[in-house]
Structures are given as structure tokens and as C-alpha cells.
Design a protein around this motif. Structure first.
Motif, PDB file in Angstrom:
ATOM      1  N   VAL A  40      69.303 123.309  -9.764  1.00 13.75           N
ATOM      2  CA  VAL A  40      70.383 123.657 -10.707  1.00 13.75           C
ATOM      3  C   VAL A  40      70.810 122.447 -11.531  1.00 13.75           C
ATOM      4  CG1 VAL A  40      72.778 124.446 -10.931  1.00 13.75           C
ATOM      5  CG2 VAL A  40      71.252 125.593  -9.365  1.00 13.75           C
ATOM      6  N   ALA A  41      70.930 121.281 -10.893  1.00 11.45           N
ATOM      7  CA  ALA A  41      71.382 120.086 -11.611  1.00 11.45           C
ATOM      8  C   ALA A  41      70.423 119.768 -12.764  1.00 11.45           C
ATOM      9  CB  ALA A  41      71.479 118.897 -10.651  1.00 11.45           C
TER      10      ALA A  41
ATOM     11  N   ALA B 152      78.566 120.642 -13.341  1.00 11.04           N
ATOM     12  CA  ALA B 152      77.822 120.255 -12.145  1.00 11.04           C
ATOM     13  C   ALA B 152      77.705 121.471 -11.227  1.00 11.04           C
ATOM     14  CB  ALA B 152      78.550 119.125 -11.425  1.00 11.04           C
ATOM     15  N   PRO B 153      76.652 121.530 -10.411  1.00 14.26           N
ATOM     16  CA  PRO B 153      76.483 122.663  -9.503  1.00 14.26           C
ATOM     17  C   PRO B 153      77.632 122.730  -8.489  1.00 14.26           C
ATOM     18  CG  PRO B 153      74.483 121.306  -9.573  1.00 14.26           C
ATOM     19  CD  PRO B 153      75.552 120.558 -10.295  1.00 14.26           C
ATOM     20  N   ARG B 154      77.991 123.936  -8.096  1.00  7.11           N
ATOM     21  CA  ARG B 154      78.978 124.114  -7.041  1.00  7.11           C
ATOM     22  C   ARG B 154      78.476 125.201  -6.101  1.00  7.11           C
ATOM     23  NH1 ARG B 154      82.400 128.592  -8.937  1.00  7.11           N
ATOM     24  NH2 ARG B 154      81.906 129.024 -11.103  1.00  7.11           N
TER      25      ARG B 154
ATOM     26  N   ILE C  13      75.297 126.950  -7.460  1.00  5.24           N
ATOM     27  CA  ILE C  13      75.352 127.760  -8.676  1.00  5.24           C
ATOM     28  C   ILE C  13      76.013 127.004  -9.826  1.00  5.24           C
ATOM     29  CG2 ILE C  13      75.529 129.886  -7.323  1.00  5.24           C
ATOM     30  CD1 ILE C  13      78.528 129.971  -8.342  1.00  5.24           C
ATOM     31  N   ALA C  14      75.790 127.482 -11.034  1.00  5.01           N
ATOM     32  CA  ALA C  14      76.511 126.996 -12.213  1.00  5.01           C
ATOM     33  C   ALA C  14      76.452 128.103 -13.260  1.00  5.01           C
ATOM     34  CB  ALA C  14      75.868 125.717 -12.748  1.00  5.01           C
TER      35      ALA C  14
ATOM     36  N   LEU D  11      77.236 136.580 -19.660  1.00  2.35           N
ATOM     37  CA  LEU D  11      77.587 135.497 -18.750  1.00  2.35           C
ATOM     38  C   LEU D  11      76.372 135.238 -17.851  1.00  2.35           C
ATOM     39  CD1 LEU D  11      79.656 133.503 -17.551  1.00  2.35           C
ATOM     40  CD2 LEU D  11      80.424 135.359 -16.058  1.00  2.35           C
ATOM     41  N   THR D  12      75.911 133.994 -17.868  1.00  7.15           N
ATOM     42  CA  THR D  12      74.656 133.660 -17.189  1.00  7.15           C
ATOM     43  C   THR D  12      74.897 132.610 -16.110  1.00  7.15           C
ATOM     44  OG1 THR D  12      73.424 134.161 -19.209  1.00  7.15           O
ATOM     45  CG2 THR D  12      72.296 132.816 -17.567  1.00  7.15           C
ATOM     46  N   GLU D  13      74.379 132.912 -14.929  1.00  6.15           N
ATOM     47  CA  GLU D  13      74.479 131.998 -13.788  1.00  6.15           C
ATOM     48  C   GLU D  13      73.084 131.485 -13.501  1.00  6.15           C
ATOM     49  OE1 GLU D  13      76.120 134.033 -10.371  1.00  6.15           O
ATOM     50  OE2 GLU D  13      75.463 132.475  -8.977  1.00  6.15           O
ATOM     51  N   ILE D  14      72.992 130.215 -13.136  1.00  4.90           N
ATOM     52  CA  ILE D  14      71.728 129.735 -12.603  1.00  4.90           C
ATOM     53  C   ILE D  14      71.995 129.323 -11.169  1.00  4.90           C
ATOM     54  CG2 ILE D  14      70.528 129.067 -14.725  1.00  4.90           C
ATOM     55  CD1 ILE D  14      71.639 126.307 -14.489  1.00  4.90           C
ATOM     56  N   CYS D  15      71.058 129.580 -10.304  1.00  7.64           N
ATOM     57  CA  CYS D  15      71.304 129.281  -8.899  1.00  7.64           C
ATOM     58  C   CYS D  15      70.056 128.775  -8.202  1.00  7.64           C
ATOM     59  CB  CYS D  15      71.906 130.475  -8.181  1.00  7.64           C
ATOM     60  SG  CYS D  15      70.955 131.963  -8.309  1.00  7.64           S
ATOM     61  N   GLU D  16      70.335 128.066  -7.113  1.00  7.58           N
ATOM     62  CA  GLU D  16      69.291 127.398  -6.337  1.00  7.58           C
ATOM     63  C   GLU D  16      69.466 127.778  -4.874  1.00  7.58           C
ATOM     64  OE1 GLU D  16      69.526 123.136  -7.032  1.00  7.58           O
ATOM     65  OE2 GLU D  16      68.765 122.699  -5.016  1.00  7.58           O
ATOM     66  N   GLN D  17      68.373 128.142  -4.220  1.00  4.44           N
ATOM     67  CA  GLN D  17      68.431 128.536  -2.807  1.00  4.44           C
ATOM     68  C   GLN D  17      68.814 127.341  -1.949  1.00  4.44           C
ATOM     69  OE1 GLN D  17      68.026 131.817  -2.022  1.00  4.44           O
ATOM     70  NE2 GLN D  17      67.741 132.096  -4.224  1.00  4.44           N
TER      71      GLN D  17
END
Ligand code: ZN
Length: 137
Positions: free
Chosen positions: A89-90, A107-109, A117-118, A129-135
């Protein structure tokens, strides 16, 4: 940015209890997790559709952004955001910023299900509205 898949669709609802049975029918799967995310003032419920999830979002107080979204929507829920799964995400945020995309989160939270997520601003994302996320690693 190269997301691997749509991680989830976030859908705002006025009541999890009232809508879970429908989404269990629709997805043909049981709700597998209910979780409160205190800093977003929501209670979430999750369903699986293949690799993608449906995330229902019920506001826990009137100040919740989800409560405001429902209010704007005439008191009804609806599709609130789409979340893309990325490796990092970063890094993805840096790429988005460099591409001139307005960020909500610099910054990711931590989000539901321990994802990092961010959010990207709808002004830069065709009003979605768009979210990007990391497992979680
Ligand atoms: Zn989400």
C-alpha cells in the motif's frame, strides 16, 4: 499500481441484522466475520464471492462517515467503495501521488481484517471512493 484483484466491495447498510440474510442468499455463503472498526465508527460483516469479498458497513454513531453517506442517499444504503488488492500500500500510495491522484490517507492504516488500507479521493477517481489494501504478512 497493478492490483491483483478486487479485494472487496464496501456496501453501506442501515442494519447488519436486517441485511445479512439477503447477502447470505445472494452470495450463497455464510457471513464469516462481524467486526467493529472503532476508528471508522462502523460495524462490518463479510461474505466471500470467490477471491472477492462483500463488506457490509453499518454506522455505529451519527458522526460516522457511513451514517453521512446513508443520509445523503435518502436514508438508504448503497455501494460505498471499491477496494483493490495491492502488494504494498505504501508503494501504491507513492505511485498514486506521483500520478497526481488526490489521497485521503497519506499513509497506510489498519482496516478491518488486519488489512493495511488507504483511501484515494473520489475527486481523482471518477467519483468512486477507492480503497487500496494489502494483506497482512
Ligand atoms: Zn473497505
Amino acid at each position: 499500481m497493478k492490483p491483483s484483484h478486487i479485494e472487496h466491495l464496501g456496501i453501506a447498510v442501515t442494519s447488519l441484522d436486517a441485511t445479512i440474510p439477503f447477502f447470505e442468499f445472494l452470495t450463497g455463503s455464510k457471513c464469516y466475520s462481524i467486526e467493529e472498526v472503532a476508528d471508522q465508527k462502523v460495524k462490518t460483516a463479510f461474505f466471500k464471492v470467490g477471491q472477492t469479498k462483500i463488506e457490509l458497513l453499518e454506522p455505529t454513531c451519527p458522526e460516522s462517515t457511513i451514517a453521512k453517506f446513508i443520509e445523503k442517499n435518502g436514508g438508504r444504503g448503497g455501494v460505498h467503495h471499491v477496494a483493490f488488492n495491492v502488494e504494498n500500500v505504501a508503494e501504491a500510495l507513492k505511485e498514486c501521488e506521483a500520478a497526481g491522484i488526490q489521497l485521503i490517507d497519506k499513509a497506510p492504516r489498519k482496516g478491518a481484517e488486519n488489512l493495511m488500507i488507504a483511501f484515494l479521493h473520489p475527486k481523482s477517481t471518477c467519483s468512486v471512493l477507492t480503497e487500496i489494501c494489502e494483506q497482512p504478512k
